[in-house]
Design an enzyme around this catalytic site. Structure first.
Site, PDB file in Angstrom:
ATOM      1  N   HIS A  34     -14.475   6.133  16.574  1.00  0.00           N
ATOM      2  CA  HIS A  34     -15.000   7.975  16.310  1.00  0.00           C
ATOM      3  C   HIS A  34     -15.216   8.184  14.841  1.00  0.00           C
ATOM      4  O   HIS A  34     -15.153   9.400  14.332  1.00  0.00           O
ATOM      5  CB  HIS A  34     -14.053   8.506  17.591  1.00  0.00           C
ATOM      6  CG  HIS A  34     -13.553   9.002  18.750  1.00  0.00           C
ATOM      7  ND1 HIS A  34     -14.872   9.274  19.524  1.00  0.00           N
ATOM      8  CD2 HIS A  34     -13.466   8.347  19.503  1.00  0.00           C
ATOM      9  CE1 HIS A  34     -14.181   9.614  20.822  1.00  0.00           C
ATOM     10  NE2 HIS A  34     -13.291   8.423  20.564  1.00  0.00           N
TER      11      HIS A  34
ATOM     12  N   ASP B 183     -14.562  13.063  13.897  1.00  0.00           N
ATOM     13  CA  ASP B 183     -15.364  13.205  14.927  1.00  0.00           C
ATOM     14  C   ASP B 183     -16.589  12.095  14.773  1.00  0.00           C
ATOM     15  O   ASP B 183     -17.171  12.619  13.799  1.00  0.00           O
ATOM     16  CB  ASP B 183     -15.140  13.016  16.617  1.00  0.00           C
ATOM     17  CG  ASP B 183     -15.192  12.773  17.397  1.00  0.00           C
ATOM     18  OD1 ASP B 183     -15.863  11.450  17.668  1.00  0.00           O
ATOM     19  OD2 ASP B 183     -13.954  12.347  18.422  1.00  0.00           O
TER      20      ASP B 183
ATOM     21  N   GLU C 269     -10.347   4.956  22.345  1.00  0.00           N
ATOM     22  CA  GLU C 269     -11.818   5.187  22.734  1.00  0.00           C
ATOM     23  C   GLU C 269     -12.397   4.177  21.669  1.00  0.00           C
ATOM     24  O   GLU C 269     -13.394   4.436  22.023  1.00  0.00           O
ATOM     25  CB  GLU C 269     -12.573   5.776  23.436  1.00  0.00           C
ATOM     26  CG  GLU C 269     -11.954   6.541  24.515  1.00  0.00           C
ATOM     27  CD  GLU C 269     -12.941   8.007  24.856  1.00  0.00           C
ATOM     28  OE1 GLU C 269     -13.659   8.475  25.815  1.00  0.00           O
ATOM     29  OE2 GLU C 269     -13.508   9.067  23.260  1.00  0.00           O
TER      30      GLU C 269
ATOM     31  N   GLU D  27     -17.680  19.323  23.295  1.00  0.00           N
ATOM     32  CA  GLU D  27     -19.074  18.445  23.612  1.00  0.00           C
ATOM     33  C   GLU D  27     -20.192  19.898  23.618  1.00  0.00           C
ATOM     34  O   GLU D  27     -21.212  19.746  23.952  1.00  0.00           O
ATOM     35  CB  GLU D  27     -19.545  17.743  24.413  1.00  0.00           C
ATOM     36  CG  GLU D  27     -18.819  16.070  23.756  1.00  0.00           C
ATOM     37  CD  GLU D  27     -17.313  15.898  23.831  1.00  0.00           C
ATOM     38  OE1 GLU D  27     -16.213  16.947  24.646  1.00  0.00           O
ATOM     39  OE2 GLU D  27     -16.779  14.709  23.573  1.00  0.00           O
TER      40      GLU D  27
ATOM     41  N   ARG E 146     -17.089  18.539  17.500  1.00  0.00           N
ATOM     42  CA  ARG E 146     -18.523  18.155  17.906  1.00  0.00           C
ATOM     43  C   ARG E 146     -19.396  19.343  18.198  1.00  0.00           C
ATOM     44  O   ARG E 146     -20.409  19.882  17.777  1.00  0.00           O
ATOM     45  CB  ARG E 146     -18.518  18.273  19.492  1.00  0.00           C
ATOM     46  CG  ARG E 146     -17.941  16.767  20.146  1.00  0.00           C
ATOM     47  CD  ARG E 146     -17.078  16.040  19.549  1.00  0.00           C
ATOM     48  NE  ARG E 146     -16.379  14.147  19.605  1.00  0.00           N
ATOM     49  CZ  ARG E 146     -16.189  14.440  20.805  1.00  0.00           C
ATOM     50  NH1 ARG E 146     -14.830  14.938  20.854  1.00  0.00           N
ATOM     51  NH2 ARG E 146     -15.700  13.210  20.925  1.00  0.00           N
TER      52      ARG E 146
ATOM     53  N   ASP F 267     -12.359  21.090  28.944  1.00  0.00           N
ATOM     54  CA  ASP F 267     -13.732  21.038  29.250  1.00  0.00           C
ATOM     55  C   ASP F 267     -14.216  21.318  30.171  1.00  0.00           C
ATOM     56  O   ASP F 267     -15.423  21.003  30.603  1.00  0.00           O
ATOM     57  CB  ASP F 267     -14.521  20.153  28.102  1.00  0.00           C
ATOM     58  CG  ASP F 267     -13.543  18.899  28.409  1.00  0.00           C
ATOM     59  OD1 ASP F 267     -12.330  18.873  28.964  1.00  0.00           O
ATOM     60  OD2 ASP F 267     -13.973  17.942  27.794  1.00  0.00           O
TER      61      ASP F 267
ATOM     62  N   TYR G 144      -6.789  18.638  30.475  1.00  0.00           N
ATOM     63  CA  TYR G 144      -8.667  19.144  29.876  1.00  0.00           C
ATOM     64  C   TYR G 144      -9.617  20.686  30.393  1.00  0.00           C
ATOM     65  O   TYR G 144     -10.352  20.431  31.050  1.00  0.00           O
ATOM     66  CB  TYR G 144      -9.522  17.390  30.119  1.00  0.00           C
ATOM     67  CG  TYR G 144      -9.066  15.978  28.917  1.00  0.00           C
ATOM     68  CD1 TYR G 144      -7.538  15.987  28.881  1.00  0.00           C
ATOM     69  CD2 TYR G 144     -10.491  16.056  28.795  1.00  0.00           C
ATOM     70  CE1 TYR G 144      -7.350  15.237  28.328  1.00  0.00           C
ATOM     71  CE2 TYR G 144      -9.480  15.062  27.338  1.00  0.00           C
ATOM     72  CZ  TYR G 144      -8.241  14.695  27.067  1.00  0.00           C
ATOM     73  OH  TYR G 144      -8.045  13.827  26.538  1.00  0.00           O
TER      74      TYR G 144
HETATM   75  C1  ACM Z   1      -9.642  11.571  24.394  1.00  0.00           C
HETATM   76  O1  ACM Z   1     -10.180  12.443  25.399  1.00  0.00           O
HETATM   77  N1  ACM Z   1     -10.498  10.505  24.127  1.00  0.00           N
HETATM   78  C2  ACM Z   1      -8.464  11.467  24.170  1.00  0.00           C
END
Ligand code: ACM
Length: 677
Positions: A258, A181, A314, A457, A152, A407, A405
């Site tokens: 991705h 990605d 995803e 991101e 990102r 972030d 996470y």
């Molecule tokens: C993820 O956060 N899509 C693994």
């Protein structure tokens, strides 16, 4: 610091002493006095040559630059030795360190154990003084990881090495690099030059600007092209630097989704075969497997890690539905749906990796459609995926979003640079127990470890990345290494304050914990009002979204205010076009002087303020009198905002109706409590 205070030790004089070491060691027994390192203190390492070299380098890099002895010294020395057995320890990464007046002796079963002892020692030394005593220490979990998203936003080699050094200092042992990605491919692959000539570069530097644009890639060297990649030589440099820190680097190559950047560079690998259309590889196309195997062959040459991470998260699987090749594949393989098609791909790739002596690691979506026979699951959508994998006899690494996470905002959003959302404090990371008592003995064996993830991101700069990583990574390190019985947040926070100063002195940019604002006012303890515990009816199809039910039918009158994130199970989410329309039955007619509710907005994940609020009252629950109607202009912005919409006045009522109308932006409405006074 009670946790590290001395334990009874017959015949020795003890004092209440503390160590500011992170992660907190297993057993610490300190005594009065110190061994003093001086210019004559020698270093003696008794270990195989490879480890000896690494340990010597490690000491030389540190402030403890001791002269190597030519033979085992009798005193005034730091002795690091590998032994065949250490009765108290079960992990090969453990160590026992004795600090006496005459010197320091460290014993371990492996070079890694000695290395971790040295990290402890480096944190213990205070102006040359090392407190006397004994430390016996080993990790709770074998896998202690951090993930850096270099797609990102791209981060250079020196910066990655700097983070490796910090990881090792806190005894983390795996660096997972999210190398590919949509936002950019970051590793040179000789066989497919377009991956780095085109797919590593994009039209906008900031991910958010790019994501909100046409999402185009740019030719390397083009004006304003943003991006970058690691050459194969640079990857080797990172991997070698990590090895010297007893850290394994695990590459992640995303599939089947991705993968927009790959499909822009090599559109023939997508279902449409048209660039800029699909996000998923075409699983019906043999060329795709050829591509993946060729890429992984080069990746395996670069990364000696046992695990190769193949992403797996995803996938939209949309293009597969109408793709004749994917449909044909499903037909010939007897696959009954898109999940099974994904599973087919992952199994094939696993078989390829296994054939080369490697193991497959993937995000928990690889469970969908059937888990590949030898796969390890990285559980990010909560812990369920990991638990399920372990129940099936597979290894799992826990990295649930709620705790891991990094972030997410670490403090009140209005005090912080823009983040992905959420609210994940140091304390919350610290509170995570990846091995709850509820796990069976078998599951405990299969729980390989825990990992912090830094998706980037909203992290465009090196300073910002460190700000998000530290000190939360230290909490994660202690979660991974230390036993719960030794953990206490107040004590940890004291040690972290020192660690933050140390990190800053070393040139890192940690979040300043001393300025922490804390949770949203009112979110910490229940409030009282007339509506608490009363009946709530959801009117005419207004219904909360099951994924954000909070306390269910009673959530809006349970006295619990939401915090800085709608994900904290206190905010109730409404997705349908009906918005919020609830009637609270107070049980009897009573005087009411105020009705209000708070809403939050964070546009990234589609959470918006209501465009209109209507508050009404009723005696019979059928005929309502409007008390107030509020129009609200909803403006899309970058901030996380909270707003109260209420009425104040004087009314007698048994029923209170609260309606909130969604704006044209759609998305979610989130409300935590309808407060009646
Ligand atoms: C993820 O956060 N899509 C693994």
């Amino acid at each position: 610091m009670a946790l590290l205070s001395c334990v009874a030790f017959a015949g020795c004089q003890h004092e209440e002493k503390s160590l500011s070491v992170i992660p907190i060691p297993l057993e610490v027994d300190l005594r009065k006095g110190a061994f003093v390192l001086d210019g004559n203190t020698k270093l003696w390492i008794d270990a195989p040559e490879e480890d000896r070299d690494l340990l010597q380098e490690c000491m030389a890099r540190s402030f403890l630059q001791l002269e190597a002895a030519t033979e085992r010294p009798a005193g005034n020395a730091v002795i690091l030795e590998i032994v065949d057995s250490l009765v108290q320890l079960s992990s090969p990464e453990g160590y026992a360190m004795t600090v006496a007046k005459s010197g320091i002796v460290v014993q371990a079963l492996s070079g890694a154990g000695l290395f971790y002892a040295v990290q402890t020692l480096l944190q213990m030394v205070d102006r040359g003084h090392v407190p006397l005593g004994r430390i016996v220490d080993e990790p709770r979990l074998a896998y202690r990881g951090m993930m850096l998203d270099v797609s990102r936003h791209f981060f250079g080699v020196d910066f990655v090495k700097k983070q490796i050094a910090a990881m090792a200092y806190y005894k983390l042992n795996h660096l997972h690099l999210h190398l590919t990605d949509a936002a950019g491919w970051r590793v040179e692959i000789m066989r497919y030059p377009r991956l780095t000539e085109l797919a590593a570069w994009r039209t906008h530097a900031l991910w958010k600007d790019w994501w909100n644009s046409e999402r185009r890639y740019a030719e390397e060297g083009a004006e304003q092209a943003y991006g970058g990649y690691y050459t194969q030589e640079q990857i080797r440099e990172i991997v070698e630097y990590a090895r010297k820190h007893y850290i394994t680097v695990i590459p992640e190559i995303e599939m089947p989704s991705h993968s927009e950047e790959v499909l822009a560079a090599y559109p023939e690998l997508s279902c449409s075969q048209v660039p800029y259309r699909d996000s998923d590889f075409c699983v019906g196309n043999e060329q795709v497997f050829e591509f993946i195997e060729n890429v992984l062959t080069e990746v395996m040459e670069l990364f000696p890690s046992q695990y190769i991470h193949i992403g797996g998260d995803e996938a939209s699987k949309q293009s597969w539905q109408s793709c004749p090749r994917c449909q044909a594949r499903m037909e010939t393989e007897g696959l009954t749906g898109a999940d099974e098609l994904q599973s087919y791909m992952i199994r094939r790739v696993e078989s390829f990796l296994n054939g080369h002596g490697r193991s497959l690691l993937g995000w928990d979506e690889i469970l969908d459609g059937g888990l590949a026979p030898n796969a390890t699951v990285m559980s990010w959508r909560g812990t369920e995926g990991g638990l399920k994998a372990m129940a099936m006899g597979h290894r799992a690494i826990m990295t649930p979003g709620e705790y891991c996470y990094l972030d997410a905002y670490q403090d009140a959003p209005h005090t912080q640079p823009e983040a992905f959302g959420g609210y994940l404090t140091l304390q919350k990371v610290y509170s995570y127990d990846p091995v709850p008592d509820s796990l069976s003995v078998t599951q405990k064996k299969l729980l390989y470890g825990v990992q912090g993830n830094l998706f980037a991101e909203y992290i465009p700069t090196e300073e910002h990345l460190e700000y998000m990583a530290y000190p939360r990574m230290l909490a994660l390190a202690e979660v991974a290494w230390s036993v719960p019985a030794n953990k206490e947040y107040g004590d940890f926070r004291t040690r972290v304050l020192e660690a933050v100063d140390e990190l800053r002195a070393k040139g890192y940019n940690p979040f300043d914990l001393r300025t922490e604002v804390g949770n949203r006012p009112g979110a910490d303890k229940p409030i009282r009002h007339l509506g608490v515990g009363k009946q709530v009816a959801y009117v005419d199809g207004s219904a909360y979204y099951s994924g954000y039910a909070a306390g269910g039918d009673s959530a809006l009158v349970d006295g619990l205010r939401g915090g800085w994130t709608y994900g904290d199970r206190c905010w109730q989410g409404f997705l349908g076009c009906k918005g919020v329309d609830v009637v609270i039955d107070l049980g009897e007619v009573m005087p009411v002087g105020a009705v209000s509710a708070d809403f939050m907005q964070i546009c990234g994940p589609g959470v918006f303020m209501p465009v209109q609020i209507i508050i009404s009252s009723s005696f019979d629950g059928k005929s309502f009198t409007e008390l107030k109607r509020i129009d609200n202009e909803v403006v899309r912005d970058d901030a996380v905002t909270f707003k109260t919409f209420g009425w104040e006045g004087c009314a007698d009522a048994r029923y209170i109706r609260y309606q909130a109308v969604r704006s044209d932006f759609g998305g979610f409405l989130f409300v935590d409590e309808v407060v009646v006074n």
